[in-house]
Design a protein around this motif. Structure first.
Motif, mmCIF file in Angstrom:
data_model
loop_
_atom_site.group_PDB
_atom_site.id
_atom_site.type_symbol
_atom_site.label_atom_id
_atom_site.label_comp_id
_atom_site.label_asym_id
_atom_site.label_seq_id
_atom_site.Cartn_x
_atom_site.Cartn_y
_atom_site.Cartn_z
ATOM 1 N N SER A 117 0.834 -1.212 0.000
ATOM 2 C CA SER A 117 0.000 0.000 0.000
ATOM 3 C C SER A 117 0.865 1.257 0.000
ATOM 4 O O SER A 117 0.477 2.294 -0.556
ATOM 5 C CB SER A 117 -0.923 0.011 1.217
ATOM 6 N N PHE A 118 2.048 1.173 0.606
ATOM 7 C CA PHE A 118 2.967 2.313 0.558
ATOM 8 C C PHE A 118 3.360 2.618 -0.884
ATOM 9 O O PHE A 118 3.431 3.770 -1.299
ATOM 10 C CB PHE A 118 4.220 2.017 1.379
ATOM 11 N N LEU A 119 3.615 1.574 -1.667
ATOM 12 C CA LEU A 119 3.999 1.760 -3.067
ATOM 13 C C LEU A 119 2.862 2.393 -3.859
ATOM 14 O O LEU A 119 3.070 3.301 -4.667
ATOM 15 C CB LEU A 119 4.406 0.430 -3.680
ATOM 16 N N ILE A 120 1.647 1.903 -3.637
ATOM 17 C CA ILE A 120 0.496 2.457 -4.357
ATOM 18 C C ILE A 120 0.303 3.929 -4.001
ATOM 19 O O ILE A 120 0.064 4.773 -4.872
ATOM 20 C CB ILE A 120 -0.763 1.638 -4.036
ATOM 21 N N THR A 121 0.422 4.244 -2.711
ATOM 22 C CA THR A 121 0.267 5.627 -2.276
ATOM 23 C C THR A 121 1.312 6.528 -2.921
ATOM 24 O O THR A 121 1.011 7.632 -3.381
ATOM 25 C CB THR A 121 0.384 5.711 -0.744
ATOM 26 N N ALA A 122 2.533 6.025 -2.974
ATOM 27 C CA ALA A 122 3.610 6.842 -3.535
ATOM 28 C C ALA A 122 3.402 7.110 -5.012
ATOM 29 O O ALA A 122 3.538 8.249 -5.478
ATOM 30 C CB ALA A 122 4.957 6.150 -3.309
ATOM 31 N N ALA A 128 5.187 10.782 -0.040
ATOM 32 C CA ALA A 128 4.491 12.078 -0.110
ATOM 33 C C ALA A 128 3.531 12.272 1.058
ATOM 34 O O ALA A 128 2.401 12.739 0.884
ATOM 35 C CB ALA A 128 3.753 12.223 -1.428
ATOM 36 N N THR A 129 3.972 11.919 2.262
ATOM 37 C CA THR A 129 3.132 12.090 3.453
ATOM 38 C C THR A 129 3.825 12.937 4.518
ATOM 39 O O THR A 129 3.397 12.926 5.667
ATOM 40 C CB THR A 129 2.761 10.714 4.049
ATOM 41 N N GLY A 145 -2.095 3.785 7.968
ATOM 42 C CA GLY A 145 -3.528 4.020 8.095
ATOM 43 C C GLY A 145 -3.961 5.455 7.877
ATOM 44 O O GLY A 145 -5.090 5.803 8.224
ATOM 45 N N GLU A 146 -3.101 6.301 7.328
ATOM 46 C CA GLU A 146 -3.489 7.686 7.084
ATOM 47 C C GLU A 146 -4.272 7.786 5.781
ATOM 48 O O GLU A 146 -3.977 7.112 4.810
ATOM 49 C CB GLU A 146 -2.254 8.592 7.018
ATOM 50 N N VAL A 147 -5.285 8.663 5.777
ATOM 51 C CA VAL A 147 -6.150 8.857 4.615
ATOM 52 C C VAL A 147 -5.846 10.222 4.014
ATOM 53 O O VAL A 147 -5.728 11.213 4.738
ATOM 54 C CB VAL A 147 -7.641 8.762 5.001
ATOM 55 N N THR A 148 -5.706 10.272 2.717
ATOM 56 C CA THR A 148 -5.424 11.527 2.025
ATOM 57 C C THR A 148 -6.651 11.986 1.259
ATOM 58 O O THR A 148 -7.502 11.188 0.870
ATOM 59 C CB THR A 148 -4.232 11.361 1.059
ATOM 60 N N CYS A 149 -6.755 13.315 1.066
ATOM 61 C CA CYS A 149 -7.873 13.888 0.321
ATOM 62 C C CYS A 149 -7.678 13.781 -1.175
ATOM 63 O O CYS A 149 -8.611 14.001 -1.928
ATOM 64 C CB CYS A 149 -8.058 15.360 0.710
#
Length: 585
Positions: free
Chosen positions: A366-371, A558-559, A580-584
């Motif tokens: 999930s870290f990779l997807i977020t990045a 990018a967090t 578990g952080e949610v981004t807008c």
């Protein structure tokens, strides 16, 4: 047991023994509480420059600097942050300029011309005063009159000047659309007073209203230079925004890294001082055994040499603290440079490792997807591809031949002999003359090298932007995977090095007991002490890297700049992983 005389002989004949004894009495022998140890870690690194005499004095004079305070100071005072923000402002201005061609343009022209015509008779003799006295008011041979047939009292013609007055008002409104259409609305009036003409031609008022449309059909249609430039500059403005966030994130990462560098440097200096004290105690014990006749005097050389080497390490550690402190001040945008004795800070300690390896490994993907979805540099690279595509469309459009259709309609009105009427009276068109005009313009270069070259250039630029985005994504994937694996390895290594430190401390306690019984050599004890110092240094270094890597993971995903519930930007917690952080976005 050796006789006392030999011991006295050793003390007298070896001056180095006196130095060791002097050091012995300088070393405090007292019980140290946990609170004293923690306080010692706060300010002992300032030695030998400055050390408060009491804990209360230190706490009263020390300045607390948390990691959040350091980051806020960086964002407020660091010139690099302001430079990046000004890049956004510059691009905002450029994007605003790109909109200018589509603003309505109003032109107003109000000329007024007075012409004096000399009714010169070539049969009259040349008068040199014509050039000597140009001012007609002072020239006795000239008489102003509107009538060219004026005569004197004898009926002879008088040489006169005729004044022609022309007053014009011109107003034009031009508006260009983004598809290339150009509208022109023109209104003009022209009033002429010419005494040389017979009435009613001597006073003429003319009015004109025209409407003109120019429509490009090939070159300039839809993808014209003005429209494409506006789109490109808007994209570059968005790119500047993402680049600004990337620069700010990099600055936050740098400050966080330097903060933990300073914390680690303070702790490493404390370890060097404690190791120095331990080597001094070993030298004391060695001297006691020599005085007791249980060891040869040569056994003292090795612990003293180790003590001297450790003092060198302590000096270098003090310099490392000073350098780390000023590196952090520079990152925070603090221009004040202080001397070492002025350094007086209370910093945050390393946070304890609370790490769930299984949960962490499950979220690595999930870290990779977020990045890949939210990284600022990747977003900027994607916009770069869009901007390159806009330029490519413009190049194709400029390659096309020019084909314009022009249509114009106009209305004219003329009023004669009405010099007293208002200037704009001619626009009151009751019976206007209406004209229609149309035109087709076509032009094409025979070879069009400029158009072909532009397409080749922009085509290559677009693929270059695509490859840059691919490179950025691949680099991001590699860096994130490495950082995630490093975080897991550092957590395991920190747990293991704690066991290592405890084992060495237990071994040294036992070896000290055995040394008093003569069962352990000085060399063996020094070896274990050196290994304990190395293990303590490794523990600090690993813990430092663990805290720094948390900020690195946030940077790569990018967090570091957190988005609140209302999608406004805020500073994220750089001391914990973004689980578990949610981004807008």
């Amino acid at each position: 047991m050796k006789p006392p005389k030999k011991t006295a002989f050793i003390l007298v004949k070896q001056p180095l023994i006196w130095l060791v004894l002097a050091a012995y009495f300088c070393i405090p022998h007292r019980s140290v509480s946990t609170e004293d140890i923690l306080l010692e870690q706060r300010y002992s690194w300032q030695q030998p420059f400055h050390k408060p005499k009491t804990k209360e004095a230190f706490l009263e004079s020390a300045q607390q600097l948390t990691i959040k305070q350091a980051l806020l100071s960086t964002l407020e005072n660091q010139p690099a942050v302001k430079i990046s923000q000004m890049n956004v402002g510059i691009q905002m201005g450029v994007a605003e300029i790109a909109i200018a061609p589509f603003d309505p343009l109003i032109s107003v022209n109000l000329p007024n011309a007075n012409e004096l015509t000399d009714n010169f008779d070539p049969l009259e003799p040349f008068d040199p005063l014509d050039f000597v006295f140009p001012d007609i008011a002072l020239h006795p041979l000239y008489t102003y009159s509107d009538d060219v047939e004026s005569t004197d009292s004898n009926g002879n013609p008088i040489r006169t000047l005729t004044q022609t007055i022309r007053t014009t008002a011109f107003v034009q409104l031009i508006k260009e659309l983004r598809n290339g259409t150009l509208f022109t609305l023109t209104a003009s009036v022209d009033r002429l007073h010419d005494p040389s003409q017979n009435p009613p031609q001597n006073n003429v008022n003319k009015g004109l209203i025209s409407f003109r449309v120019l429509q490009p059909l090939l070159n300039g249609f839809l993808y014209g230079s003005h429209a494409m430039t506006e789109i490109e500059q808007q994209l570059l403005l968005e790119m500047a925004y993402w680049n600004n966030l990337q620069d700010i994130s990099q600055t936050i990462l740098d400050t966080t890294t330097l903060y933990w560098e300073l914390v680690a440097a303070i702790k490493l200096l404390q370890i060097q001082k404690e190791a120095e004290m331990r080597y001094a105690r070993i030298s004391e014990k060695t001297l006691d055994l020599i005085n007791a006749g249980e060891l040869a005097f040569a056994e003292l050389d090795q612990p003293l040499a180790q003590l001297a080497a450790q003092k060198t390490s302590t000096i270098l550690a003090e310099d490392a603290v000073y350098m780390a402190y000023h590196n952090l001040k520079f990152a925070m945008g603090d221009e004040n440079v202080c001397l070492p004795m002025d350094i007086n800070l209370i910093l945050e300690d390393f946070y304890p490792v609370r790490f769930n390896s299984e949960a962490y490994q499950k979220q690595m993907d999930s870290f990779l997807i977020t990045a890949l979805d939210f990284r600022y540099d990747i977003q900027s690279a994607l916009i770069g591809i869009e901007a390159a595509d806009v330029n490519l469309k413009l190049a194709y459009n400029e390659w096309l031949p020019t084909l314009n259709v022009i249509s114009e309609t106009s209305q004219h009105a003329v009023k004669w002999g009405q010099s007293a009427k208002d200037l704009f009276s001619s626009l009151d068109m009751k019976h206007p003359e209406t004209d229609y005009f149309s035109e087709v313009d076509f032009s094409v270069p025979l070879f069009n090298d400029k158009g072909v070259g532009g397409i080749i250039e922009q085509y290559a630029a677009k693929w270059q932007a695509i490859y840059e985005m691919q490179l950025t994504s691949q680099q991001a994937i590699k860096d994130i995977r490495n950082a995630l694996v490093d975080q897991l390895a550092l957590a395991k290594a920190l747990k293991q090095v704690n066991y290592e430190v405890e084992d060495f401390q237990e071994v040294i306690r036992n070896k000290n007991i055995l040394m008093g019984e003569g069962k352990v050599t000085i060399f063996e004890l020094l070896t274990y002490e050196d290994q304990l110092t190395g293990a303590l240094n490794n523990r600090i270094t690993i813990h430092k890297q663990y805290m720094q890597n948390i900020a690195k993971v946030r940077f790569l995903t990018a967090t570091l700049i957190n988005e609140r519930d209302d999608c406004s930007l805020g500073l994220a917690d750089v001391t914990r992983l973004p689980l578990g952080e949610v981004t807008c976005r």
